[in-house]
Write a protein that holds these residues in place. Structure first.
Motif, PDB file in Angstrom:
ATOM      1  N   LEU A  81       0.841  -1.192   0.000  1.00 37.69           N
ATOM      2  CA  LEU A  81       0.000   0.000   0.000  1.00 37.69           C
ATOM      3  C   LEU A  81       0.879   1.246   0.000  1.00 37.69           C
ATOM      4  O   LEU A  81       1.922   1.272   0.661  1.00 37.69           O
ATOM      5  CB  LEU A  81      -0.901   0.033   1.233  1.00 37.69           C
ATOM      6  N   THR A  82       0.436   2.267  -0.705  1.00 39.19           N
ATOM      7  CA  THR A  82       1.105   3.561  -0.733  1.00 39.19           C
ATOM      8  C   THR A  82       0.040   4.653  -0.740  1.00 39.19           C
ATOM      9  O   THR A  82      -1.154   4.366  -0.910  1.00 39.19           O
ATOM     10  CB  THR A  82       1.985   3.726  -1.988  1.00 39.19           C
ATOM     11  N   GLN A  83       0.498   5.892  -0.570  1.00 38.45           N
ATOM     12  CA  GLN A  83      -0.449   6.997  -0.622  1.00 38.45           C
ATOM     13  C   GLN A  83      -1.224   6.920  -1.930  1.00 38.45           C
ATOM     14  O   GLN A  83      -0.650   6.690  -2.984  1.00 38.45           O
ATOM     15  CB  GLN A  83       0.274   8.338  -0.502  1.00 38.45           C
ATOM     16  N   THR A  95      -6.683   2.687  -1.795  1.00 33.56           N
ATOM     17  CA  THR A  95      -7.989   2.744  -1.133  1.00 33.56           C
ATOM     18  C   THR A  95      -8.484   1.325  -0.907  1.00 33.56           C
ATOM     19  O   THR A  95      -7.973   0.361  -1.475  1.00 33.56           O
ATOM     20  CB  THR A  95      -9.029   3.497  -1.994  1.00 33.56           C
ATOM     21  N   GLY A  96      -9.494   1.212  -0.035  1.00 33.33           N
ATOM     22  CA  GLY A  96     -10.160  -0.069   0.138  1.00 33.33           C
ATOM     23  C   GLY A  96     -10.032  -0.652   1.531  1.00 33.33           C
ATOM     24  O   GLY A  96      -9.580   0.000   2.476  1.00 33.33           O
ATOM     25  N   GLU A  97     -10.435  -1.916   1.633  1.00 31.46           N
ATOM     26  CA  GLU A  97     -10.481  -2.613   2.919  1.00 31.46           C
ATOM     27  C   GLU A  97      -9.097  -2.789   3.535  1.00 31.46           C
ATOM     28  O   GLU A  97      -8.948  -2.716   4.751  1.00 31.46           O
ATOM     29  CB  GLU A  97     -11.183  -3.969   2.772  1.00 31.46           C
ATOM     30  N   ALA A  98      -8.091  -3.030   2.714  1.00 32.54           N
ATOM     31  CA  ALA A  98      -6.730  -3.192   3.255  1.00 32.54           C
ATOM     32  C   ALA A  98      -6.258  -1.884   3.893  1.00 32.54           C
ATOM     33  O   ALA A  98      -5.567  -1.909   4.920  1.00 32.54           O
ATOM     34  CB  ALA A  98      -5.762  -3.639   2.164  1.00 32.54           C
ATOM     35  N   VAL A  99      -6.654  -0.752   3.331  1.00 32.27           N
ATOM     36  CA  VAL A  99      -6.276   0.539   3.919  1.00 32.27           C
ATOM     37  C   VAL A  99      -7.025   0.741   5.233  1.00 32.27           C
ATOM     38  O   VAL A  99      -6.446   1.245   6.204  1.00 32.27           O
ATOM     39  CB  VAL A  99      -6.533   1.702   2.935  1.00 32.27           C
ATOM     40  N   LYS A 100      -8.291   0.324   5.293  1.00 30.55           N
ATOM     41  CA  LYS A 100      -9.030   0.403   6.560  1.00 30.55           C
ATOM     42  C   LYS A 100      -8.331  -0.433   7.628  1.00 30.55           C
ATOM     43  O   LYS A 100      -8.172   0.000   8.769  1.00 30.55           O
ATOM     44  CB  LYS A 100     -10.475  -0.077   6.388  1.00 30.55           C
ATOM     45  N   GLY A 137     -10.543   4.127   4.785  1.00 33.16           N
ATOM     46  CA  GLY A 137     -10.042   3.341   3.665  1.00 33.16           C
ATOM     47  C   GLY A 137      -9.344   4.155   2.599  1.00 33.16           C
ATOM     48  O   GLY A 137      -9.121   3.672   1.493  1.00 33.16           O
ATOM     49  N   ILE A 138      -8.975   5.381   2.922  1.00 37.58           N
ATOM     50  CA  ILE A 138      -8.272   6.249   1.978  1.00 37.58           C
ATOM     51  C   ILE A 138      -6.872   6.547   2.512  1.00 37.58           C
ATOM     52  O   ILE A 138      -6.728   7.126   3.581  1.00 37.58           O
ATOM     53  CB  ILE A 138      -9.045   7.568   1.752  1.00 37.58           C
TER      54      ILE A 138
END
Length: 160
Positions: free
Chosen positions: A19-21, A24-29, A47-48
């Motif tokens: 993940l990077t800036q 988005t999505g569930e993994a970011v949550k 999630g952002i």
């Protein structure tokens, strides 16, 4: 198989994305929840992966002695789940390098170390590590192994 290997195998099965800036999505949550748990993120779980999440990731990476690049890669996921540095080298007297410098910085501002930051694990660094180990109830050997890395990652204030 060592516990670190078992831990790594468990995470491999989870198949976590990089993940990077901008992600988005569930993994970011999930990332935001873990960062919140480790007291690095205080924003909304949305999630952002925006600037606030990036700042939190950099904070967490700092505490875990990782490269502060804002990227959630395999090692960062491991640290997020464990709440401690993973797969760190053993450092002791006569070790040199960036990690020694980071240890000296952490020990200096927490009051365990009183000398110049040199990136060289000298007798003063060894004595500071022994003092930390004694304060935290560890084996007092002056060697930075897994348990000492863990305690170094938990230093958030001055002294014992």
């Amino acid at each position: 198989m060592t516990s670190a290997s078992n831990f790594r195998n468990t995470l491999i099965k989870l198949n976590k994305p990089v993940l990077t800036q901008g992600s988005t999505g569930e993994a970011v949550k999930e990332l935001q929840e873990l960062l919140q748990h480790w007291q690095c993120y205080f924003g909304q779980i949305d999630g952002i992966f925006g600037p606030q999440t990036t700042a939190a990731v950099n904070c967490f990476e700092y505490w875990m002695f990782l490269a502060e690049d804002g990227i959630i890669d395999e090692n960062t996921w491991y640290c997020l789940y464990k709440g401690a540095p993973v797969e760190m080298p053993v450092l002791k007297k006569n070790s040199r390098g960036e990690l020694v410098e980071k240890i000296q910085e952490r020990l200096l501002w927490s009051g365990f170390f009183q000398s110049a930051i040199t990136s060289y694990f000298d007798i003063e660094t060894e004595n500071a590590i022994k003092h930390l180990q004694q304060c935290r109830g560890l084996v007092v050997d002056g060697i930075v192994g897994d348990r000492t890395w863990f305690e170094l990652s938990k230093i958030r204030e001055y002294g014992c």
